[in-house]
Scaffold this motif. Structure first.
Motif, PDB file in Angstrom:
ATOM      1  N   ILE A 278       0.848  -1.197   0.000  1.00 36.16           N
ATOM      2  CA  ILE A 278       0.000   0.000   0.000  1.00 36.16           C
ATOM      3  C   ILE A 278       0.880   1.243   0.000  1.00 36.16           C
ATOM      4  O   ILE A 278       2.032   1.219   0.455  1.00 36.16           O
ATOM      5  CB  ILE A 278      -0.971   0.057   1.208  1.00 36.16           C
ATOM      6  N   LYS A 279       0.311   2.306  -0.502  1.00 39.71           N
ATOM      7  CA  LYS A 279       1.016   3.579  -0.561  1.00 39.71           C
ATOM      8  C   LYS A 279       0.051   4.697  -0.223  1.00 39.71           C
ATOM      9  O   LYS A 279      -0.985   4.790  -0.878  1.00 39.71           O
ATOM     10  CB  LYS A 279       1.554   3.774  -1.979  1.00 39.71           C
ATOM     11  N   PRO A 280       0.321   5.472   0.796  1.00 36.62           N
ATOM     12  CA  PRO A 280       1.473   5.396   1.680  1.00 36.62           C
ATOM     13  C   PRO A 280       1.297   4.266   2.698  1.00 36.62           C
ATOM     14  O   PRO A 280       0.217   3.704   2.815  1.00 36.62           O
ATOM     15  CB  PRO A 280       1.444   6.755   2.378  1.00 36.62           C
ATOM     16  N   GLY A 281       2.382   3.994   3.420  1.00 39.43           N
ATOM     17  CA  GLY A 281       2.270   3.044   4.520  1.00 39.43           C
ATOM     18  C   GLY A 281       2.939   1.714   4.261  1.00 39.43           C
ATOM     19  O   GLY A 281       2.461   0.688   4.748  1.00 39.43           O
ATOM     20  N   LYS A 282       4.035   1.706   3.555  1.00 39.06           N
ATOM     21  CA  LYS A 282       4.669   0.421   3.230  1.00 39.06           C
ATOM     22  C   LYS A 282       5.249  -0.304   4.450  1.00 39.06           C
ATOM     23  O   LYS A 282       4.910  -1.459   4.679  1.00 39.06           O
ATOM     24  CB  LYS A 282       5.741   0.647   2.156  1.00 39.06           C
ATOM     25  N   PRO A 283       6.114   0.333   5.239  1.00 42.69           N
ATOM     26  CA  PRO A 283       6.719  -0.452   6.318  1.00 42.69           C
ATOM     27  C   PRO A 283       5.839  -0.468   7.557  1.00 42.69           C
ATOM     28  O   PRO A 283       5.344   0.568   7.994  1.00 42.69           O
ATOM     29  CB  PRO A 283       8.027   0.303   6.600  1.00 42.69           C
ATOM     30  N   ASN A 300       6.122   8.869   8.406  1.00 45.87           N
ATOM     31  CA  ASN A 300       5.545   9.932   7.573  1.00 45.87           C
ATOM     32  C   ASN A 300       4.082  10.132   7.963  1.00 45.87           C
ATOM     33  O   ASN A 300       3.325   9.154   8.022  1.00 45.87           O
ATOM     34  CB  ASN A 300       5.623   9.536   6.097  1.00 45.87           C
ATOM     35  N   SER A 303       1.365   8.430   6.113  1.00 41.58           N
ATOM     36  CA  SER A 303       1.507   6.969   6.261  1.00 41.58           C
ATOM     37  C   SER A 303       0.973   6.530   7.619  1.00 41.58           C
ATOM     38  O   SER A 303       0.333   5.479   7.739  1.00 41.58           O
ATOM     39  CB  SER A 303       2.975   6.556   6.147  1.00 41.58           C
ATOM     40  N   ARG A 344       1.773  -1.131  -5.565  1.00 41.96           N
ATOM     41  CA  ARG A 344       1.166  -0.907  -4.251  1.00 41.96           C
ATOM     42  C   ARG A 344      -0.188  -0.239  -4.450  1.00 41.96           C
ATOM     43  O   ARG A 344      -0.337   0.653  -5.276  1.00 41.96           O
ATOM     44  CB  ARG A 344       2.072  -0.008  -3.402  1.00 41.96           C
ATOM     45  N   SER A 365       3.871  11.202   1.137  1.00 36.79           N
ATOM     46  CA  SER A 365       3.431  10.676   2.434  1.00 36.79           C
ATOM     47  C   SER A 365       3.851  11.567   3.596  1.00 36.79           C
ATOM     48  O   SER A 365       3.424  11.374   4.729  1.00 36.79           O
ATOM     49  CB  SER A 365       3.951   9.251   2.643  1.00 36.79           C
TER      50      SER A 365
END
Ligand SMILES: Nc1nc2c(c(=O)[nH]1)N[C@H]1C(S)=C(S)[C@@H](COP(=O)(O)OP(=O)(O)OC[C@H]3O[C@@H](n4cnc5c(N)ncnc54)[C@H](O)[C@@H]3O)O[C@H]1N2
Ligand code: MOO
Ligand SMILES: [Mg+2]
Length: 402
Positions: A278-283, A300, A303, A344, A365
């Motif tokens: 997903i974008k934003p929010g990868k990690p 971020n 995110s 993503r 983000s």
């Protein structure tokens, strides 16, 4: 994204978190007055202790009668029944003046509204329109019968549910205890509002965002402030939060050399580092520190918003026993084109304009302003391109923030 990176589909991460939540329910109970119950979660079904309405009553201001008594001849008025009265049985061959919400007298079976009657010179009543049996009567128990379950356990209480509890005379409800959620903002660069900014520093926005959001969700917040990027301090901070049902941190979950959360969890607990599609929010980090669950959201701010809304919020609600925890949203036509099919899924900060969804121009983000401008998140699925008018899901922020 580098070539070898494996991304986890959002649904997989959500399902894992929900399974973990089910294994760790917040099982303490509390009795609370209705005034303190907004936003809380019912711990037991809400069962009606009485019929509602408790007695048949009038839905209109008008006249109550036994339908069989109306043969075309005017009927005298034998009593006047206001809401809050206990009426006499209706004298045969008469009607009763009655007002909305007043109990129907025994013997009456129908009500005519006053607009459809003629009051004769002697005060008797002629009904000018055809009458139907039981018209304008709200029968006893039409809303609920005594003993019926009105709300199941696991219901989140809001204004409507509180009104319903009041309608059946309940002054207190049994709810799940508030989850204690510790909020930790990691980052050497962070300063609280009100302080001057030195070179390289920024203000801590995630802390305020999360604390206000968690309070709306019915959590008790343990404000753990800012945590410097330092392993010993990270260990000490996590260790001090032994009362928390969940430790929620932001920042320090990526692959940077100052990302100490993962190191601390690996040393004294469990650690899963997810790279979400997903974008934003990868990690996203999920782990345990000395047996206490930890969710590490990306730092971020946009995110943080997206991962809290789509992952941490459902996790917390499920720990409270709430059944439907994921936002529904609704389909809307795109007011923009999307040319690049991404790997993503994108959650664009967006709003509705003339029935179409439009996105904030800067989707970085780091830009929280995008979310303040937005009315919701527009979901562009991985692997898709969009033409104007194509349908996509729009999740109103109001659905997530409550
Ligand atoms: N080499 C790579 N670098 C990065 C990757 C990657 O896959 N490989 N992922 C990027 C993505 S995507 C995100 S999202 C971020 C996540 O980073 P962290 O969660 O480790 O967070 P930080 O590095 O500590 O901070 C990120 C960013 O956010 C600002 N921040 C942090 N906390 C706050 C706060 N409380 N209030 C306001 N702003 C905050 C921080 O200053 C940074 O600018 O990693 C990418 N890097
Ligand atoms: O996932 Mo990061 O949140 O793209 O910036
Ligand atoms: Mg950081």
């Amino acid at each position: 994204m580098n070539a070898g990176e494996t991304l986890m589909p959002l649904e997989v991460a959500q399902a894992r978190l929900l399974a973990l939540a089910e294994a760790a329910p917040i099982d303490g109970l509390e009795r609370v007055g209705l005034a303190a119950a907004d936003g809380r979660v019912l711990a037991e079904p809400m069962i009606a202790g009485l019929d509602l309405p408790p007695w048949p009553n009038s839905a209109m201001d008008g006249y109550a009668l036994r339908l069989g008594d109306w043969q075309g001849e005017p009927l005298p008025v034998s009593q006047r029944i206001l809401a809050g009265c206990a009426p006499q049985a209706l004298e045969p061959g008469t009607c009763a003046r009655i007002f909305t919400g007043a109990p129907l007298p025994a013997g009456a079976d129908s009500v005519e509204m006053q607009e459809n009657v003629v009051v004769e010179a002697d005060g008797r009543i002629t009904f000018s329109e055809p009458l139907r049996l039981a018209q304008n009567v709200r029968p006893q128990g039409q809303e609920n019968r005594k003993g019926e379950t009105l709300l199941p356990a696991g219901t989140r209480l809001g204004p409507v549910e509180l009104g319903l509890a009041a309608s059946i005379g309940m002054a207190e409800l049994t709810v799940r205890r508030k989850p204690r959620v510790a909020v930790l903002s990691t980052g050497d660069e962070l300063v609280e509002p009100g302080q001057p900014l030195a070179a390289g520093q920024i203000y801590n926005s995630n802390r305020r965002l999360l604390i206000a959001w968690l309070q709306r969700l019915g959590c008790e917040v343990i404000d753990a402030g800012i945590l410097a990027d330092d392993l010993a301090l990270t260990r000490a901070a996590l260790g001090a939060l032994h009362d928390a049902d969940l430790i929620l941190s932001t920042g320090g979950v990526s692959v940077g050399e100052a990302d100490f959360l993962g190191i601390a969890l690996r040393e004294e607990g469990e650690l899963a580092l997810w790279k979400l599609a997903i974008k934003p929010g990868k990690p996203l980090t999920f782990g345990e520190f000395r047996g206490r669950p930890v969710i590490g959201l990306p730092g971020n701010p946009a995110s943080t918003l997206v991962t809290f809304g789509l992952l941490a919020r459902p996790y917390l609600l499920r720990r409270l026993g709430v059944e439907r925890v994921e936002p529904l949203g609704f389909p809307v036509p795109a007011g923009f084109t999307w040319a690049k099919a991404g790997k993503r899924r994108e959650y664009l900060r967006a709003r509705l304009d003339k029935g179409r969804v439009v996105a904030y121009p800067n989707q970085s983000s780091g830009v929280l302003r995008s979310a303040a401008w937005a009315e919701g998140l527009a979901e562009v699925l991985e692997g898709t391109t969009l033409e104007e008018g194509d349908s996509l899901r729009f999740i109103p922020l109001s659905e997530l923030l409550g």
